[in-house]
Scaffold this active site. Sequence first.
Site, mmCIF file in Angstrom:
data_model
loop_
_atom_site.group_PDB
_atom_site.id
_atom_site.type_symbol
_atom_site.label_atom_id
_atom_site.label_comp_id
_atom_site.label_asym_id
_atom_site.label_seq_id
_atom_site.Cartn_x
_atom_site.Cartn_y
_atom_site.Cartn_z
ATOM 1 C CB SER A 114 -0.962 -0.047 1.191
ATOM 2 O OG SER A 114 -2.000 0.881 1.060
ATOM 3 C CG ASP A 160 -6.870 -3.277 -3.930
ATOM 4 O OD1 ASP A 160 -7.603 -2.281 -3.745
ATOM 5 O OD2 ASP A 160 -5.647 -3.264 -3.662
ATOM 6 C CG HIS A 211 -5.618 -2.395 -0.177
ATOM 7 N ND1 HIS A 211 -4.923 -1.960 -1.283
ATOM 8 C CD2 HIS A 211 -5.079 -1.718 0.889
ATOM 9 C CE1 HIS A 211 -4.014 -1.067 -0.925
ATOM 10 N NE2 HIS A 211 -4.087 -0.911 0.389
#
Length: 438
Positions: A209, A375, A409
């Site tokens: 991320s 995602d 994610h």
Amino acid sequence: MEPQLPLIMSQRLPLPLLACLFAVSSLAHEATSALHPVVLVPAYSCGNLDARLTDKYRPPAAFPWCAARRGKGWFRLWENHTAVELDPNKLVPCYADQLRLVYDHVAGDYRNAPGVQTRVVAFGSTRGFGSDDPAKKNMCMEKLVKALEGVGYIDGENLFGAPYDLRYAAAAPGQASRAFSEFISSLARLVEHASGRNGGKPAILVSHSLGGLHINEFLNQKPLPWRRKYVKHFVMLSTGVGGGPVVLQFLASAVGSSPPPPGDVLSFANTSRSFASTLAALPSPKAYGHAPLVVTRAKNFSAFDMPEFLAAVGFSGSDVVARYVMRALPVTLNFRAPLVPMTSVAGVGVPTARRLVFWNGDLGAQPQVVYGDGDGTVNLENVLALGTVVGKDPDQPYFKSVFVPNTTHMGIISDDWVLKRVVSEILEASRATHHYNI
């Protein structure tokens, strides 16, 4: 009568068996020693922070008890779910006030609130990030660490962690960013240490991320000879070229009058609005172009309209908009190929907010959300833009893009079957003979 020794000690193993055991042990050591060191850089909220309060700290007038720890040494400020859960009404306002940043106009930089000192916990170790919140158990690479340990990685020997202060971000050249610059320097020393401890093998950098944007900025700040000497590969998980509508929805929600969820330190009194990282996470024009991301009857907002959007969600009358234009936006627009071998792994096939519709113009209301692919957090076009920016740079030595279907994610670092793929990509990078064309 003499005591009997344990059987394993009182019997001699046959020489062929001893030779076999020695060979297996040697192969295991050889396999482990062949691994390139790995440095993990986690997601936004994963780095733990300690704080201490000096005599200069003044609590909010409504919460005088927040000064109770003044002069009493270090305590865990973030993340401290265990303490918050016991007494959220008392502790959430304190932690929110002590986490907020202020902008020092003289220094031209972000600072802690007066009287608050902070430090990142256990930098260098994979034990330096995580959450004590059961609901966030798998958000901070804990399962990835265990998976890497399962193939021979050992914390502090060939596996390292680089947590960071979630509040800060890189700034444009000529703009001060002391905290992020210190992170860059510490990360460079850690990568050099990891390489030196492993016979000079260059390191594999693995991010998740927001950590990916930090690594990319880090690499582009380091001289190319340094990158070629110390970095074997960059594995970026769940990251595109920056930002997305999810951030816009979060900022718009702060306009409404609804109280934040209980225990939500970052939302209390809009604490995270004071962070430099919030501005850095706004959608990148490189990914979204002029396509509308926020739609109202009167006006649409694209990634090029973020100054106007910030003003519309309550930043008018402050210099935050100017800070975005001068500090954050140039970094976003300057996202470029890191010029080290790179693999991107991202989830797809999950509905992901692509456009927010506030038809009546009330940005504090619940929007109608138009979904696209991604995602659940990062849009597919954001990751595709990464392939355009990095993959088509003629000086980028190697780039591979992997899309994992039906993966969120967080699933990229928590779903067992996906973790196997991630670890295989790291091991492939470690074994790879491709490096730099020099």
